[in-house]
Each structure stands twice: as structure tokens, then as C-alpha cells.
Design a protein around this motif. Structure first.
Motif, PDB file in Angstrom:
ATOM      1  N   HIS A   1       0.898  -1.159   0.000  1.00  0.00           N
ATOM      2  CA  HIS A   1       0.000   0.000   0.000  1.00  0.00           C
ATOM      3  C   HIS A   1       0.946   1.220   0.000  1.00  0.00           C
ATOM      4  O   HIS A   1       0.984   1.987   0.961  1.00  0.00           O
ATOM      5  CB  HIS A   1      -0.870   0.027   1.253  1.00  0.00           C
ATOM      6  CG  HIS A   1      -1.604  -1.260   1.546  1.00  0.00           C
ATOM      7  ND1 HIS A   1      -2.968  -1.382   1.440  1.00  0.00           N
ATOM      8  CD2 HIS A   1      -1.162  -2.483   1.963  1.00  0.00           C
ATOM      9  CE1 HIS A   1      -3.351  -2.617   1.792  1.00  0.00           C
ATOM     10  NE2 HIS A   1      -2.263  -3.298   2.111  1.00  0.00           N
TER      11      HIS A   1
ATOM     12  N   ARG B   1       1.428   6.866  10.951  1.00  0.00           N
ATOM     13  CA  ARG B   1       0.589   6.490  12.091  1.00  0.00           C
ATOM     14  C   ARG B   1       1.457   6.230  13.324  1.00  0.00           C
ATOM     15  O   ARG B   1       1.160   5.325  14.122  1.00  0.00           O
ATOM     16  CB  ARG B   1      -0.265   5.264  11.724  1.00  0.00           C
ATOM     17  CG  ARG B   1      -1.111   5.483  10.453  1.00  0.00           C
ATOM     18  CD  ARG B   1      -2.590   5.469  10.744  1.00  0.00           C
ATOM     19  NE  ARG B   1      -3.055   4.123  10.992  1.00  0.00           N
ATOM     20  CZ  ARG B   1      -3.348   3.238  10.032  1.00  0.00           C
ATOM     21  NH1 ARG B   1      -3.255   3.580   8.760  1.00  0.00           N
ATOM     22  NH2 ARG B   1      -3.757   2.042  10.339  1.00  0.00           N
TER      23      ARG B   1
ATOM     24  N   TYR C   1      -5.288  -2.729  17.690  1.00  0.00           N
ATOM     25  CA  TYR C   1      -5.470  -2.274  16.299  1.00  0.00           C
ATOM     26  C   TYR C   1      -6.961  -2.152  15.985  1.00  0.00           C
ATOM     27  O   TYR C   1      -7.403  -1.166  15.401  1.00  0.00           O
ATOM     28  CB  TYR C   1      -4.788  -3.290  15.380  1.00  0.00           C
ATOM     29  CG  TYR C   1      -4.818  -2.983  13.905  1.00  0.00           C
ATOM     30  CD1 TYR C   1      -4.008  -1.981  13.362  1.00  0.00           C
ATOM     31  CD2 TYR C   1      -5.618  -3.718  13.038  1.00  0.00           C
ATOM     32  CE1 TYR C   1      -4.005  -1.724  12.001  1.00  0.00           C
ATOM     33  CE2 TYR C   1      -5.627  -3.465  11.677  1.00  0.00           C
ATOM     34  CZ  TYR C   1      -4.815  -2.461  11.162  1.00  0.00           C
ATOM     35  OH  TYR C   1      -4.824  -2.225   9.805  1.00  0.00           O
TER      36      TYR C   1
ATOM     37  N   TYR D   1      -6.651   4.220   0.232  1.00  0.00           N
ATOM     38  CA  TYR D   1      -6.633   5.264   1.246  1.00  0.00           C
ATOM     39  C   TYR D   1      -7.297   6.544   0.724  1.00  0.00           C
ATOM     40  O   TYR D   1      -7.205   7.593   1.361  1.00  0.00           O
ATOM     41  CB  TYR D   1      -5.195   5.562   1.700  1.00  0.00           C
ATOM     42  CG  TYR D   1      -4.568   4.447   2.502  1.00  0.00           C
ATOM     43  CD1 TYR D   1      -5.114   4.059   3.731  1.00  0.00           C
ATOM     44  CD2 TYR D   1      -3.445   3.772   2.045  1.00  0.00           C
ATOM     45  CE1 TYR D   1      -4.541   3.038   4.476  1.00  0.00           C
ATOM     46  CE2 TYR D   1      -2.867   2.755   2.781  1.00  0.00           C
ATOM     47  CZ  TYR D   1      -3.422   2.391   3.999  1.00  0.00           C
ATOM     48  OH  TYR D   1      -2.857   1.383   4.728  1.00  0.00           O
TER      49      TYR D   1
ATOM     50  N   HIS E   1     -11.554  -1.030   1.109  1.00  0.00           N
ATOM     51  CA  HIS E   1     -10.520  -1.232   2.135  1.00  0.00           C
ATOM     52  C   HIS E   1     -11.095  -0.917   3.512  1.00  0.00           C
ATOM     53  O   HIS E   1     -10.816  -1.597   4.492  1.00  0.00           O
ATOM     54  CB  HIS E   1      -9.323  -0.319   1.821  1.00  0.00           C
ATOM     55  CG  HIS E   1      -8.098  -0.591   2.635  1.00  0.00           C
ATOM     56  ND1 HIS E   1      -7.071   0.309   2.744  1.00  0.00           N
ATOM     57  CD2 HIS E   1      -7.728  -1.658   3.371  1.00  0.00           C
ATOM     58  CE1 HIS E   1      -6.122  -0.192   3.515  1.00  0.00           C
ATOM     59  NE2 HIS E   1      -6.497  -1.395   3.912  1.00  0.00           N
TER      60      HIS E   1
ATOM     61  N   PHE F   1     -10.832  -5.813   1.546  1.00  0.00           N
ATOM     62  CA  PHE F   1     -10.483  -6.183   2.929  1.00  0.00           C
ATOM     63  C   PHE F   1     -11.716  -6.848   3.521  1.00  0.00           C
ATOM     64  O   PHE F   1     -12.669  -6.184   3.918  1.00  0.00           O
ATOM     65  CB  PHE F   1     -10.074  -4.931   3.711  1.00  0.00           C
ATOM     66  CG  PHE F   1      -9.598  -5.190   5.120  1.00  0.00           C
ATOM     67  CD1 PHE F   1      -9.009  -6.390   5.489  1.00  0.00           C
ATOM     68  CD2 PHE F   1      -9.714  -4.200   6.095  1.00  0.00           C
ATOM     69  CE1 PHE F   1      -8.555  -6.613   6.785  1.00  0.00           C
ATOM     70  CE2 PHE F   1      -9.263  -4.408   7.395  1.00  0.00           C
ATOM     71  CZ  PHE F   1      -8.688  -5.616   7.739  1.00  0.00           C
TER      72      PHE F   1
ATOM     73  N   HIS G   1      -7.638  -9.583   0.954  1.00  0.00           N
ATOM     74  CA  HIS G   1      -7.120  -9.555   2.329  1.00  0.00           C
ATOM     75  C   HIS G   1      -8.047 -10.488   3.114  1.00  0.00           C
ATOM     76  O   HIS G   1      -9.198 -10.120   3.402  1.00  0.00           O
ATOM     77  CB  HIS G   1      -7.221  -8.149   2.916  1.00  0.00           C
ATOM     78  CG  HIS G   1      -6.125  -7.219   2.489  1.00  0.00           C
ATOM     79  ND1 HIS G   1      -6.009  -6.693   1.243  1.00  0.00           N
ATOM     80  CD2 HIS G   1      -5.066  -6.719   3.205  1.00  0.00           C
ATOM     81  CE1 HIS G   1      -4.943  -5.900   1.192  1.00  0.00           C
ATOM     82  NE2 HIS G   1      -4.352  -5.908   2.365  1.00  0.00           N
TER      83      HIS G   1
ATOM     84  N   GLN H   1      -7.221 -12.343   8.227  1.00  0.00           N
ATOM     85  CA  GLN H   1      -6.103 -11.710   8.958  1.00  0.00           C
ATOM     86  C   GLN H   1      -6.372 -11.696  10.460  1.00  0.00           C
ATOM     87  O   GLN H   1      -5.487 -11.992  11.264  1.00  0.00           O
ATOM     88  CB  GLN H   1      -5.873 -10.270   8.462  1.00  0.00           C
ATOM     89  CG  GLN H   1      -4.731  -9.565   9.211  1.00  0.00           C
ATOM     90  CD  GLN H   1      -4.569  -8.093   8.836  1.00  0.00           C
ATOM     91  OE1 GLN H   1      -5.407  -7.527   8.141  1.00  0.00           O
ATOM     92  NE2 GLN H   1      -3.494  -7.488   9.302  1.00  0.00           N
TER      93      GLN H   1
ATOM     94  N   HIS I   1      -2.425 -12.521   3.917  1.00  0.00           N
ATOM     95  CA  HIS I   1      -2.426 -12.551   5.393  1.00  0.00           C
ATOM     96  C   HIS I   1      -2.621 -13.984   5.877  1.00  0.00           C
ATOM     97  O   HIS I   1      -1.668 -14.653   6.204  1.00  0.00           O
ATOM     98  CB  HIS I   1      -3.480 -11.624   6.030  1.00  0.00           C
ATOM     99  CG  HIS I   1      -3.136 -10.184   5.937  1.00  0.00           C
ATOM    100  ND1 HIS I   1      -2.151  -9.613   6.675  1.00  0.00           N
ATOM    101  CD2 HIS I   1      -3.655  -9.198   5.173  1.00  0.00           C
ATOM    102  CE1 HIS I   1      -2.069  -8.328   6.391  1.00  0.00           C
ATOM    103  NE2 HIS I   1      -2.962  -8.048   5.482  1.00  0.00           N
TER     104      HIS I   1
ATOM    105  N   ASP J   1       3.789  -5.839   2.577  1.00  0.00           N
ATOM    106  CA  ASP J   1       2.519  -5.210   2.978  1.00  0.00           C
ATOM    107  C   ASP J   1       2.769  -3.745   3.345  1.00  0.00           C
ATOM    108  O   ASP J   1       2.036  -3.181   4.171  1.00  0.00           O
ATOM    109  CB  ASP J   1       1.891  -5.965   4.164  1.00  0.00           C
ATOM    110  CG  ASP J   1       0.433  -5.568   4.424  1.00  0.00           C
ATOM    111  OD1 ASP J   1      -0.183  -4.932   3.551  1.00  0.00           O
ATOM    112  OD2 ASP J   1      -0.089  -5.895   5.515  1.00  0.00           O
TER     113      ASP J   1
ATOM    114  N   SER K   1      -0.176  -1.275   9.655  1.00  0.00           N
ATOM    115  CA  SER K   1       0.143  -2.603  10.171  1.00  0.00           C
ATOM    116  C   SER K   1       1.524  -3.104   9.766  1.00  0.00           C
ATOM    117  O   SER K   1       1.986  -4.115  10.285  1.00  0.00           O
ATOM    118  CB  SER K   1      -0.910  -3.627   9.715  1.00  0.00           C
ATOM    119  OG  SER K   1      -0.807  -3.854   8.334  1.00  0.00           O
TER     120      SER K   1
HETATM  121  O1  NIG Z   1      -2.797  -5.139   4.819  1.00  0.00           O
HETATM  122  N1  NIG Z   1      -5.656  -5.183   6.432  1.00  0.00           N
HETATM  123  C1  NIG Z   1      -5.895  -4.143   5.846  1.00  0.00           C
HETATM  124  N2  NIG Z   1      -5.013  -3.354   5.280  1.00  0.00           N
HETATM  125  C2  NIG Z   1      -3.687  -3.185   5.667  1.00  0.00           C
HETATM  126  C3  NIG Z   1      -3.566  -2.313   6.854  1.00  0.00           C
HETATM  127  C4  NIG Z   1      -3.971  -0.970   6.516  1.00  0.00           C
HETATM  128  C5  NIG Z   1      -3.766   0.035   7.598  1.00  0.00           C
HETATM  129  O2  NIG Z   1      -3.812  -0.272   8.808  1.00  0.00           O
HETATM  130  O3  NIG Z   1      -3.570   1.187   7.193  1.00  0.00           O
HETATM  131  C6  NIG Z   1      -2.977  -4.492   5.820  1.00  0.00           C
HETATM  132  O4  NIG Z   1      -2.590  -4.903   6.919  1.00  0.00           O
END
Ligand code: NIG
Ligand code: FE
Length: 404
Positions: A75, A82, A95, A145, A178, A214, A242, A245, A265, A317, A322
Motif C-alpha cells: 500500500h 501512524r 489495532y 486510502y 478497504h 479487505f 485480504h 487476517q 495474510h 505489505d 500494520s
Molecule cells: O494489509 N488489512 C488491511 N489493510 C492493511 C492495513 C492498513 C492500515 O492499517 O492502514 C494491511 O494490513
């Protein structure tokens, strides 16, 4: 004369049917024909007329040559960071707690929407250059995003443009589903309709190579995922997910039913999920950086994946929430230390299997007819790629036949 010859090297070809681990050739010769490999094999077997036809000769001084690395799940394009959320987590918040309180992905969405294309490009370029320093020659970049047409378009355009300014192939994935953007709070089906409206527009602009969702308690449901996937497949686009996870929601089975290129994941993947992925030929993309950074304790079921013969890829990732990680070599190490992959499995995970996770058949192994994307390492054996961390053993990259 476009032919060039590389010798005095060992080559980890990563050819699947090879006799030796890593498809290793101890004293190798590689003949490059423009952007493609013409011949790969032991130097003593190089046809003399082919050797004579090579205009340029490169002695690699005993280096190890692998396929250029492929980071198949990132991404990379986003605004802000963050670090404050990282601090909150260290004070006890989870999280998922942070996501439910409007932080998490939503906070990156705010920062991304506010950022100009130039700002997004500058920060993504910094991250990309770090990946390239680890031998990456192909990177997948997801949107997700922006979560509205214009910012999603901006992020995908920035991703595409990175390919024009750096020696790398970029594959773009539309991850409109997402997270739920704040303006759709409590109306997630309406947002799915909005995603369905964005997809053909972005696709018509040539900005979408694949579609991802997601699928999770804090993401989208199985039914919503299926709606998006059906629309993607109707446009002829491959899908990825995704999946599993944070919980086992059956996403892998659903994705497999749509012939998904990959499920990513997978810490909570079930036996049924693994069987479905095997039947569909979906790759398991393992993301040890996210596992590490979120301090997960449930390991992805590696033995189950092995038993079912599911190909395993490994990726950064790279994302702000994350896995704020820009080293694919570190992921090789973590795939081994945390997930217990062998170094050979880990290297296949960033070459042959990563190519498969992107639906790319022209790279990921060193063989005649494949792209001449090479990583040249100051290493003596391929296991060293996964063994050390924080080390930058890359000597040189050859991208589409051009030494960088
Ligand atoms: O791959 N799981 C969702 N998306 C991302 C995390 C995105 C984020 O926290 O900004 C991932 O872990
Ligand atoms: Fe991700």
C-alpha cells in the motif's frame, strides 16, 4: 548487437523443476537479448556461436544472481503516518479498538485526501527507493486510502507514474473496499455501490490491473466482497483478497471461487480454505511484517499450505498502519524466523510465487524467454539473503536488460 553475456557468477534460477535447491547453477552464464533472457545455464554448456555473438561481456566477480525481487502486496501510496497510533497501541489500545474509534485506516484516509499528487508521489518515491535498494524490480501497489473516486484515482495515477520515473514495473490494484469512509458511516452497502461505480471508470483509464477487498469484521462482509468480485470478473479483472487476517470469515473459499490470484495474510485460514485455494491455484501471500508489527500470536498455517501444495509468496505489505516496512529482505528473514519458512521457500516467495500472485508469467525465474530483471548480490550462497537482516548486500540491478 543487443546480446550481452554475464559470467563468473552463480545463478539461483528459482526454476521449479530444477534438481538443485534454488535452481542453483554454480558457474553460470546468462545471455541477455535486449529486455529478455536468451539463454541461462552452466557456462561450459554455453554454445560457442552464442558466446561470440554477445557484444558486451560482464564478469560478475563471483556474485550471486537471482531474479529481480517482486514485492507483490504493498500500500505504497498514502499520506501521513501512524506513529501516534503506534504509541497508543503501546499504551494498551488494540489495532481493532483504534479502527473502531475512527483512527486506523480512516486516519490515513484523511491524510491521503489532503495530500497533493506531488506530495503522495514524493513520499511513495522515498519508500520505493528503499525497496529498490533491496533488489526489487516489480512492485504491486494498492489504492485504498482515498475511498472516493478522485483520491482513489490520484493514488492510482501516482502509482502508475512511479513506473515512469524509477527502474521498476508497477502493478496496480484497486482496493476501494478497504474501509468504510466516514461519510458512509452506517451505510456500508451504499459504499459498496460507490465502489462499484468507481471501478469501471478507473479501469477505463487503464489504472487497474487487479481488484482487492479487505474482508474482515472491521472491513467488508463476504456478501459485499462477492459483489465487488463479480463486478471485477465481469470487467475481465483478476481478484485478490485480504483474507483471514484477524478472524476466519471464509474469505479464502469465496476468493477461490472467483479464481483469485492470491489470498493474503491468512493467519486464521482453515483447512477448507487451504483446500479451496489449492483447487483454484490461488497463492498464499504471507505478510510477516504485519504479524510482527501487530504482535499477532496466531501463525498462518504453513504446514497446511504445504500439505495442500499452495504456493506461498512473501511481501512487505508496506503500509502505515500494520507494516510500515520498506525492506523485502527483512521480510525474507521474518518469514523464516517467525513463520518457519525455509530460506528457499522464502526466496521463491519473493520471486516465482510473487510473480504468480500477480498473474505475471514472464518473470520470477531465470530462464530463456523470461524478462531480464536480475538482482546481483555480494553473497556466496542464496540462504544468506534470508539469514542476515539490516544488511544491504545488493551490488547491482539489471532492469529489463539494462544495468542500473
Ligand atoms: O494489509 N488489512 C488491511 N489493510 C492493511 C492495513 C492498513 C492500515 O492499517 O492502514 C494491511 O494490513
Ligand atoms: Fe495489505
Amino acid at each position: 548487437m543487443t546480446l550481452s553475456l554475464w559470467t563468473h557468477c552463480q545463478a539461483a534460477t528459482m526454476q521449479p523443476q530444477a534438481v538443485l535447491p534454488y535452481g542453483l547453477i554454480a558457474d553460470a552464464a546468462l545471455v541477455l537479448d535486449g529486455p529478455l533472457l536468451r539463454w541461462v545455464g552452466p557456462r561450459r554448456e554455453l554454445p560457442p556461436d552464442l558466446a561470440r555473438a554477445c557484444g558486451t561481456q560482464h564478469g560478475a566477480g563471483g556474485a550471486l544472481i537471482t531474479p529481480g525481487l517482486i514485492d507483490c502486496h504493498t500500500h505504497l501510496v498514502y499520506g501521513g503516518d501512524r506513529a501516534a497510533e503506534f504509541e497508543q497501541r503501546l499504551h494498551g489500545a488494540s489495532y481493532e479498538d483504534i479502527a473502531r474509534q475512527g483512527g486506523g485506516i480512516a486516519s490515513t484516509v484523511r491524510a491521503t485526501r489532503q495530500a497533493s499528487a506531488e506530495q503522495l508521489s514524493a513520499s511513495a518515491s522515498t519508500r520505493l527507493r528503499a525497496l529498490l535498494a533491496d533488489g526489487v524490480t516489480t512492485v504491486e501497489i494498492k489504492s485504498g486510502y482515498g475511498l472516493a473516486l478522485e483520491p482513489e484515482r490520484r493514488c492510482l495515477e501516482v502509482a502508475r507514474a512511479l513506473e515512469r520515473s524509477h527502474p521498476v514495473s508497477v502493478r496496480t490494484t484497486f482496493l476501494g473496499a478497504h474501509a468504510l469512509p466516514p461519510e458512509f458511516a452506517g451505510r456500508s452497502d451504499d459504499y459498496i455501490d460507490a465502489v462499484l461505480a468507481m471501478l469501471p471508470l478507473l479501469h477505463a483509464q487503464g489504472l487497474v490491473d487487479a481488484v482487492d477487498v479487505f474482508c474482515e469484521r472491521i472491513g467488508f462482509s463476504l456478501a459485499q466482497t462477492a459483489t465487488i468480485f463479480a463486478a471485477a470478473r465481469a470487467l475481465g479483472l483478476p481478484v485478490k483478497l485480504h483474507a483471514e487476517q484477524l478472524s476466519d470469515s471464509g474469505g479464502a473459499q469465496l476468493a477461490a471461487g472467483f479464481g483469485a490470484l492470491s489470498c493474503d495474510h491468512l493467519e486464521w485460514l482453515s483447512a477448507d480454505g487451504a483446500a479451496a485455494m489449492a483447487a483454484a491455484g490461488s497463492v498464499a501471500v504471507l505478510l510477516p511484517g504485519a504479524f510482527y508489527f501487530l504482535r499477532e500470536t496466531r501463525l498462518p498455517p504453513i504446514d497446511l499450505l504445504r500439505q495442500h501444495g499452495v504456493a506461498m509468496a512473501v511481501s512487505t505489505d508496506c503500509n502505515p498502519g500494520s507494516s510500515p516496512c520498506t525492506s523485502l529482505l527483512l521480510m525474507l528473514n521474518m518469514a523464516c524466523t517467525l513463520f518457519r519458512l525455509t530460506p528457499e521457500e522464502a526466496l521463491a516467495g519473493v520471486t516465482r510465487h510473487a510473480a504468480q500472485a500477480l498473474g505475471l508469467r514472464d518473470r520470477g525465474v531465470l530462464a530463456a524467454g523470461m524478462r531480464a530483471d536480475l538482482a546481483v548480490w555480494d553473497l556466496e550462497q542464496p540462504a544468506q539473503l534470508a539469514y542476515s537482516f539490516g544488511v544491504r548486500p545488493l551490488r547491482q540491478v539489471v532492469f529489463a536488460g539494462v544495468p542500473q
